[in-house]
Design a protein around this motif. Structure first.
Motif, short mmCIF file in Angstrom:
data_model
loop_
_atom_site.label_atom_id
_atom_site.label_comp_id
_atom_site.label_asym_id
_atom_site.label_seq_id
_atom_site.Cartn_x
_atom_site.Cartn_y
_atom_site.Cartn_z
N HIS A 1 38.86 -5.29 -81.92
CA HIS A 1 40.38 -5.68 -80.73
C HIS A 1 39.91 -5.09 -79.92
CE1 HIS A 1 42.62 -7.96 -82.66
NE2 HIS A 1 43.60 -7.09 -82.93
N GLU A 2 38.77 -3.90 -79.75
CA GLU A 2 37.70 -3.30 -78.63
C GLU A 2 37.47 -4.38 -77.17
OE1 GLU A 2 34.85 -1.23 -80.03
OE2 GLU A 2 35.02 0.60 -77.80
N PRO A 3 36.59 -5.07 -77.53
CA PRO A 3 36.56 -5.69 -76.25
C PRO A 3 37.17 -6.71 -75.11
CG PRO A 3 35.11 -6.89 -78.21
CD PRO A 3 36.34 -6.07 -78.83
N VAL A 4 38.54 -6.76 -75.52
CA VAL A 4 39.95 -7.26 -75.44
C VAL A 4 40.49 -6.11 -74.68
CG1 VAL A 4 41.43 -8.42 -75.48
CG2 VAL A 4 39.79 -9.04 -77.18
N LEU A 5 40.49 -5.63 -75.84
CA LEU A 5 41.61 -3.83 -75.09
C LEU A 5 40.74 -3.02 -74.06
CD1 LEU A 5 42.07 -2.28 -78.29
CD2 LEU A 5 44.28 -3.15 -76.80
N MET A 6 39.33 -3.49 -73.43
CA MET A 6 39.14 -2.77 -72.81
C MET A 6 38.81 -3.43 -71.14
SD MET A 6 38.88 0.36 -73.39
CE MET A 6 39.82 0.24 -75.16
N THR A 7 38.27 -4.53 -71.92
CA THR A 7 38.46 -6.22 -70.53
C THR A 7 40.41 -5.38 -70.04
OG1 THR A 7 37.33 -6.62 -71.81
CG2 THR A 7 37.82 -8.02 -69.54
N ARG A 8 40.73 -5.88 -70.75
CA ARG A 8 42.28 -6.17 -70.52
C ARG A 8 42.67 -4.58 -69.63
NH1 ARG A 8 45.43 -10.18 -74.26
NH2 ARG A 8 44.32 -11.67 -74.48
N TYR A 9 42.49 -3.81 -70.03
CA TYR A 9 43.63 -2.18 -70.21
C TYR A 9 42.60 -0.83 -69.85
CZ TYR A 9 46.99 -4.84 -72.08
OH TYR A 9 48.03 -5.85 -72.94
N PRO A 10 40.72 -1.40 -68.50
CA PRO A 10 40.73 -0.33 -68.74
C PRO A 10 40.87 1.11 -68.37
CG PRO A 10 39.89 -1.37 -66.85
CD PRO A 10 41.57 -2.13 -67.48
N TYR A 11 42.56 1.37 -68.35
CA TYR A 11 42.59 2.39 -67.83
C TYR A 11 42.97 3.22 -68.85
CZ TYR A 11 46.75 -0.15 -67.85
OH TYR A 11 47.36 -1.22 -68.82
N VAL A 12 43.35 2.76 -69.95
CA VAL A 12 43.85 3.69 -71.33
C VAL A 12 43.08 4.67 -71.67
CG1 VAL A 12 45.11 1.74 -72.10
CG2 VAL A 12 42.57 2.03 -72.68
N SER A 13 43.40 5.42 -72.36
CA SER A 13 42.62 6.59 -72.65
C SER A 13 42.53 6.40 -74.60
CB SER A 13 43.59 8.13 -73.09
OG SER A 13 44.00 8.32 -71.34
N VAL A 14 41.78 6.56 -75.46
CA VAL A 14 41.26 6.23 -76.40
C VAL A 14 40.63 7.20 -77.11
CG1 VAL A 14 40.13 4.99 -78.15
CG2 VAL A 14 40.11 4.35 -75.87
N VAL A 15 41.55 7.31 -78.46
CA VAL A 15 41.00 9.05 -78.93
C VAL A 15 40.70 8.21 -79.93
CG1 VAL A 15 42.25 10.63 -80.63
CG2 VAL A 15 43.53 10.24 -78.56
N ASP A 16 39.24 8.27 -81.00
CA ASP A 16 38.56 7.82 -81.20
C ASP A 16 37.71 8.42 -82.93
OD1 ASP A 16 36.35 6.63 -82.85
OD2 ASP A 16 35.90 5.23 -80.86
N GLU A 17 38.53 8.77 -83.67
CA GLU A 17 38.18 9.54 -85.04
C GLU A 17 37.33 9.07 -85.36
OE1 GLU A 17 41.13 11.61 -86.02
OE2 GLU A 17 41.56 12.66 -84.25
N ARG A 18 36.55 7.14 -85.30
CA ARG A 18 36.43 6.84 -86.65
C ARG A 18 35.36 7.76 -87.41
NH1 ARG A 18 34.59 1.59 -83.80
NH2 ARG A 18 34.93 3.03 -81.73
N HIS A 19 34.30 8.70 -86.71
CA HIS A 19 33.34 9.28 -87.21
C HIS A 19 34.30 10.29 -88.42
CE1 HIS A 19 35.76 12.05 -84.18
NE2 HIS A 19 35.31 13.36 -85.51
N LYS A 20 34.95 10.10 -88.64
CA LYS A 20 36.26 10.91 -89.95
C LYS A 20 36.45 9.85 -90.68
CE LYS A 20 38.37 14.47 -87.17
NZ LYS A 20 40.17 14.45 -86.97
N ILE A 21 35.95 8.62 -90.67
CA ILE A 21 35.68 7.47 -91.67
C ILE A 21 34.87 8.20 -92.77
CG2 ILE A 21 35.40 5.28 -92.67
CD1 ILE A 21 36.28 4.42 -89.98
#
Ligand SMILES: [Zn+2]
Length: 80
Positions: free
Chosen positions: A49-69
């Motif tokens: 969903h990232e491409p759609v989210l970043m296109t539609r809502y470029p102002y959102v804050s994202v806490v990305d902890e995928r490095h913890k996977i």
């Protein structure tokens, strides 16, 4: 000590109890639309969903902890 809702939301690391809103797997990404509105994603669904989210809502804050996977050994990590 008073902690505002915003600080809690932005400063809180994702917990094991946080679940992807799409599939219920452990969430590794939190997308903050506003102080009281967020979405949780597992790595798989955030990637989808990232491409759609970043296109539609470029102002959102994202806490990305995928490095913890797979950072910590889990029961299922013993499979191989
Ligand atoms: Zn998911």
């Amino acid at each position: 000590m008073t902690i505002t809702a915003e600080r809690v939301l932005q400063g809180d690391p994702l917990k094991i109890a946080d679940r992807c809103d799409q599939c219920g797997a452990q969430a590794f990404v939190r997308v903050l639309f506003s102080q009281n509105r967020d979405l949780l994603f597992c790595g798989h669904h955030y990637q989808r969903h990232e491409p759609v989210l970043m296109t539609r809502y470029p102002y959102v804050s994202v806490v990305d902890e995928r490095h913890k996977i797979n950072q910590k050994p889990s029961v299922s990590a013993n499979a191989d």
